[in-house]
Design an enzyme around this catalytic site. Sequence first.
Site, mmCIF file in Angstrom:
data_model
loop_
_atom_site.group_PDB
_atom_site.id
_atom_site.type_symbol
_atom_site.label_atom_id
_atom_site.label_comp_id
_atom_site.label_asym_id
_atom_site.label_seq_id
_atom_site.Cartn_x
_atom_site.Cartn_y
_atom_site.Cartn_z
ATOM 1 N NE ARG A 71 -2.412 0.044 -12.464
ATOM 2 C CZ ARG A 71 -3.616 -0.326 -12.845
ATOM 3 N NH1 ARG A 71 -3.777 -1.340 -13.661
ATOM 4 N NH2 ARG A 71 -4.690 0.280 -12.389
ATOM 5 C CE1 TYR A 200 2.934 6.222 -13.982
ATOM 6 C CE2 TYR A 200 2.117 3.980 -14.116
ATOM 7 C CZ TYR A 200 2.066 5.242 -13.563
ATOM 8 O OH TYR A 200 1.157 5.502 -12.581
ATOM 9 C CE LYS A 209 -1.804 -1.118 -8.234
ATOM 10 N NZ LYS A 209 -2.753 -1.073 -7.121
ATOM 11 C CG HIS A 229 -6.359 -3.232 -5.418
ATOM 12 N ND1 HIS A 229 -7.044 -2.728 -6.498
ATOM 13 C CD2 HIS A 229 -5.402 -2.316 -5.146
ATOM 14 C CE1 HIS A 229 -6.532 -1.563 -6.852
ATOM 15 N NE2 HIS A 229 -5.534 -1.291 -6.045
ATOM 16 C CB SER A 251 -8.643 3.701 -9.821
ATOM 17 O OG SER A 251 -9.235 3.224 -10.985
ATOM 18 C CB CYS A 253 -13.479 4.919 -4.882
ATOM 19 S SG CYS A 253 -14.562 4.381 -6.208
ATOM 20 C CG ASP A 280 -2.473 0.080 -3.948
ATOM 21 O OD1 ASP A 280 -3.656 0.277 -4.275
ATOM 22 O OD2 ASP A 280 -1.609 -0.312 -4.762
ATOM 23 N NE ARG A 374 -0.279 7.029 -10.057
ATOM 24 C CZ ARG A 374 -1.024 6.030 -9.611
ATOM 25 N NH1 ARG A 374 -0.878 5.561 -8.390
ATOM 26 N NH2 ARG A 374 -1.948 5.492 -10.380
HETATM 27 C C1 OXD Z 1 -4.053 1.500 -9.013
HETATM 28 C C2 OXD Z 1 -2.885 2.059 -8.319
HETATM 29 O O1 OXD Z 1 -4.226 1.766 -10.212
HETATM 30 O O2 OXD Z 1 -2.775 1.834 -7.108
HETATM 31 O O3 OXD Z 1 -4.828 0.803 -8.375
HETATM 32 O O4 OXD Z 1 -2.053 2.717 -8.969
HETATM 33 MN MN MN Z 2 -4.145 0.346 -6.389
#
Ligand code: OXD
Ligand code: MN
Length: 593
Positions: A71, A200, A209, A229, A251, A253, A280, A374
């Site tokens: 991102r 991507y 998102k 989130h 992220s 964690c 998520d 991913r």
């Molecule tokens: C993030 C994802 O970056 O879920 O939070 O990809």
């Molecule tokens: Mn996320």
Amino acid sequence: MALTNNKTILDWVDEQVALVKPDSVVWIDGSEEQLEALRNEACATGEMERLNEELLPGCLLHRTNPNDVARVEGRTFICTKTKEEAGPTNNWEDPDVMYKKLFDIARDSYKGRTMYVIPYSMGPIGSKLSKVGIEVTDSIYVVLNMAIMTRVGKAVLDSFGDESNDWVRGLHCKCDIDENNRYICHFPQDNTIISVNSGYGGNVLLGKKCFALRIASYQGKHEGWQAEHMLILGVENPKGEVKYICAAFPSACGKTNLAMMVPPEGYKKAGYKVWCVGDDIAWIRKGEDGRLYAINPENGFFGVAPGTNEKSNPNALASTKQGTIFTNVAHNLDNNTVWWEGLDKNPPENAVEWTGKPWNGKVDEIKGAHPNSRFTAPAKNCPCISSEFENPAGVPISAFVFGGRRAALTPLVYQSRDWNHGVFVGSIMASETTAAATGAVGVVRRDPMAMLPFCGYDMGDYWQHWIDIGETLDADKAPKIFNVNWFRKDEDGNFMWPGFGDNLRVLEWIIKRCENEVDAEETAIGYLPKAEDINIEGLEGEVSVDSLKKILDVDKALWSEEAKGIEEFYGKFGKTLPEELAKELDTLKANLA
Ligand code: OXD
Ligand code: MN
């Protein structure tokens, strides 16, 4: 052929066709035949590769342009009418200016290409908590990912009907994958998203998102609900009762790991189970009984591959064994499977690394998989997927949990005194950059509610929305709010808590608090467990009551420093900082004095 008579949709698709000028237009009906034909086409052109049909049936491999692997927050914009509405933490541009710029980039960009029109539902089709989007794209990769991550096709339009205009417009144009002209733009007041020059995941799967957090958070503010989130999990006790928890983490964690955790042996034997509703995003609304209910708007997992293995997350790994798309991982040519750092200790020697170059498995010289590689896996593959995953009413939430990575400071777990204090606890969330691995305390980055990159409007107004929601809830129905930190370290830089499945021990205390089954100690920052109340049976040699006491301590000097950092952060928000939060900060300072 168009799959709907809804004029608002047909007109908009016509406008997009006139702008980008595709050679042809294909509506995605959601049928397996159509998706299979698209898989074949993508494999014929080299856009994707089919993997071993026995070991990974229905799985595909894709590589993005090496300039396009994550991102791009610096190129992500919230285009509200005024800059103030976007707030101090978002990039902003005037909608008219940005539309013009994007239309100039998108114009004629589908020449020689096909336009795919993807009708999709975020959430179970037809649920009152769900919402519909239409994404047009010139990428088969996007179509195939959206078909895993969301519910797509004719069924979505059939249930949506011919009248409503309540749907989110999404235009995606690959263009030339030019990073200097890459933009991910949101127009919350027009329910519109435009993404150009990327291929991507997070930039182009517009349901995730872009819609489910940035646009939806704005919708939620205006319609009285919340887009967060957050993972959603259910903890089932030996009596078969399930309590649901929503949890937000920045992220790195271990959010996906927590969402799919495997209980420790002793708990498993006793009959505890953990069910994953989502890993998520949560959409949350008040139900008729006055409690808050959450759905997972997604239908799959777009998970980070590196580090996923049999030990860290067996359920995620199992989810990737069929019908999965792998992006930017290493390709094992001996058996036509995939590999990533942290999968196992045997990198393939006859392989191709993520950029497409031959690779000999020497991980010290060059990585096989990109760190942000991913898997896109169907939720139904997950061995611990909740039986409530498709429930259109969602699941009732007992607790909200916030967390971050803090080597010192934040105790293993604490509970807020009440709702507004809980909003404060979420608003001060922060994580240290993982330089902390060497024992040095990393740089603290504030990420309130893990929403900093995902809030579609002013974060101060977003906090106010949290406070307003709380005012509509009866105290006995409102979820209790907690904070956790799995990452406390001792003087030698060793983690003091084992994490992973053992985090269930902390969730157990949280649930007991929600059920008024255990006492707590009031401290300057909120309610903390008594060390004896966290079950450490089976952790002999790893955790003792004494070491628990250390992970549960509140160092007033450190917290006073933290209060200064919070004050500085709050200072950015000016008049949109809710008074209630300013008061909570004063209370914290007074408690520490
Ligand atoms: C993030 C994802 O970056 O879920 O939070 O990809
Ligand atoms: Mn996320």
